[in-house]
Design an enzyme around this catalytic site. Structure first.
Site, PDB file in Angstrom:
ATOM      1  N   ASN A  21      -6.615   6.880   4.178  1.00  0.00           N
ATOM      2  CA  ASN A  21      -7.995   7.319   3.966  1.00  0.00           C
ATOM      3  C   ASN A  21      -8.252   8.764   4.382  1.00  0.00           C
ATOM      4  O   ASN A  21      -9.364   9.257   4.242  1.00  0.00           O
ATOM      5  CB  ASN A  21      -8.984   6.373   4.667  1.00  0.00           C
ATOM      6  CG  ASN A  21      -8.787   6.320   6.162  1.00  0.00           C
ATOM      7  OD1 ASN A  21      -7.853   6.915   6.694  1.00  0.00           O
ATOM      8  ND2 ASN A  21      -9.663   5.615   6.854  1.00  0.00           N
ATOM      9  N   HIS A  80       0.830  -1.213   0.000  1.00  0.00           N
ATOM     10  CA  HIS A  80       0.000   0.000   0.000  1.00  0.00           C
ATOM     11  C   HIS A  80       0.866   1.266   0.000  1.00  0.00           C
ATOM     12  O   HIS A  80       0.365   2.345  -0.306  1.00  0.00           O
ATOM     13  CB  HIS A  80      -0.886  -0.019   1.247  1.00  0.00           C
ATOM     14  CG  HIS A  80      -2.289   0.472   1.028  1.00  0.00           C
ATOM     15  ND1 HIS A  80      -2.902   0.561  -0.210  1.00  0.00           N
ATOM     16  CD2 HIS A  80      -3.227   0.900   1.913  1.00  0.00           C
ATOM     17  CE1 HIS A  80      -4.139   1.014  -0.064  1.00  0.00           C
ATOM     18  NE2 HIS A  80      -4.357   1.242   1.211  1.00  0.00           N
ATOM     19  N   ASP A  96      -0.680   2.424  -5.221  1.00  0.00           N
ATOM     20  CA  ASP A  96      -0.706   0.992  -5.516  1.00  0.00           C
ATOM     21  C   ASP A  96      -1.993   0.666  -6.271  1.00  0.00           C
ATOM     22  O   ASP A  96      -3.027   1.288  -6.069  1.00  0.00           O
ATOM     23  CB  ASP A  96      -0.635   0.176  -4.220  1.00  0.00           C
ATOM     24  CG  ASP A  96      -1.776   0.498  -3.262  1.00  0.00           C
ATOM     25  OD1 ASP A  96      -1.948   1.690  -2.909  1.00  0.00           O
ATOM     26  OD2 ASP A  96      -2.511  -0.430  -2.869  1.00  0.00           O
ATOM     27  N   ASN A 155      -9.078   3.784  -1.029  1.00  0.00           N
ATOM     28  CA  ASN A 155      -9.474   4.811  -0.057  1.00  0.00           C
ATOM     29  C   ASN A 155      -8.615   6.068  -0.142  1.00  0.00           C
ATOM     30  O   ASN A 155      -9.097   7.164   0.142  1.00  0.00           O
ATOM     31  CB  ASN A 155      -9.437   4.246   1.357  1.00  0.00           C
ATOM     32  CG  ASN A 155     -10.568   3.266   1.606  1.00  0.00           C
ATOM     33  OD1 ASN A 155     -11.634   3.376   1.007  1.00  0.00           O
ATOM     34  ND2 ASN A 155     -10.333   2.296   2.462  1.00  0.00           N
TER      35      ASN A 155
END
Length: 197
Positions: free
Chosen positions: A74, A21, A99, A120
């Site tokens: 997020n 991520h 990603d 997100n």
């Protein structure tokens, strides 16, 4: 010349640093290494919760603001919007690296606008900017094996094999893609990076 804002998405803290991520943040680190000779140029920014370094990727090129939000994925959009406002950068000169599960590991794809595909970080950026029309460098991490939850997959570190065989190439290509977007524009950069190799 016009300023560009280049943002690498990820989660803050050493526990997340090697996660799939965080590959967007890793690629911005790669760019900083090229432009500044390392990460030393990053400093906390007064207008946004982000680490920022100002650079020129080419000697006579435009100013580029390299940024890694200090917020969780997020919530990262508020940092992007704060920096865009501070540096007066419109959406079409904002490049977000992130990603991408739907792209084969090691491949890079470029686009402007479109949906967030359940990401997100992108959702937060779009909401905070009030538009989806920013540029994206999509860094392929591939789909999780078997029935593994995609959310768990992206929060795991790259495997040992990936760290030697895939990740260095992916970060290099991601950094090259940012330079191409700034130097030749989206269509020419897409032709370069989307062509079979």
């Amino acid at each position: 010349m016009d300023t560009w804002l280049v943002v690498g998405l990820g989660n803050p803290g050493p526990g997340y640093a090697g996660n799939r991520h965080n590959v967007g943040a890793m690629a911005v680190d790669e760019l900083a290494g090229r432009a500044l000779g390392g990460r030393a140029g990053f400093k906390a920014h007064k207008a946004a919760r982000a680490r920022v370094a100002e650079a020129r990727l080419e000697v006579a090129g435009p100013k580029v603001v390299l940024a890694i939000p200090s917020l969780f994925m997020n919530e990262s959009g508020s940092a992007v919007a704060g920096l865009a406002k501070y540096y007066d950068v419109p959406a079409d000169r904002i490049i977000v690296l992130h990603d991408e599960l739907d792209i084969e590991a090691g491949l890079v794809r470029l686009k402007q606008g479109g949906g967030e595909g359940g990401h997100n970080g992108l959702r937060s950026v779009s909401r905070s900017l009030g538009t989806r029309d920013y540029l994206r460098v999509r860094l392929g991490v591939g789909r999780p094996p078997g029935r593994q939850d995609p959310a768990d997959f992206v929060l795991k570190d790259f495997s040992k094999a990936e760290r030697t065989e895939v990740l260095p190439f992916l970060l290099d290509e991601g950094a090259d893609a940012v330079q191409a977007l700034i130097e030749v524009g989206l269509l020419d950069a897409q032709q370069r990076f989307h062509a079979p190799r």
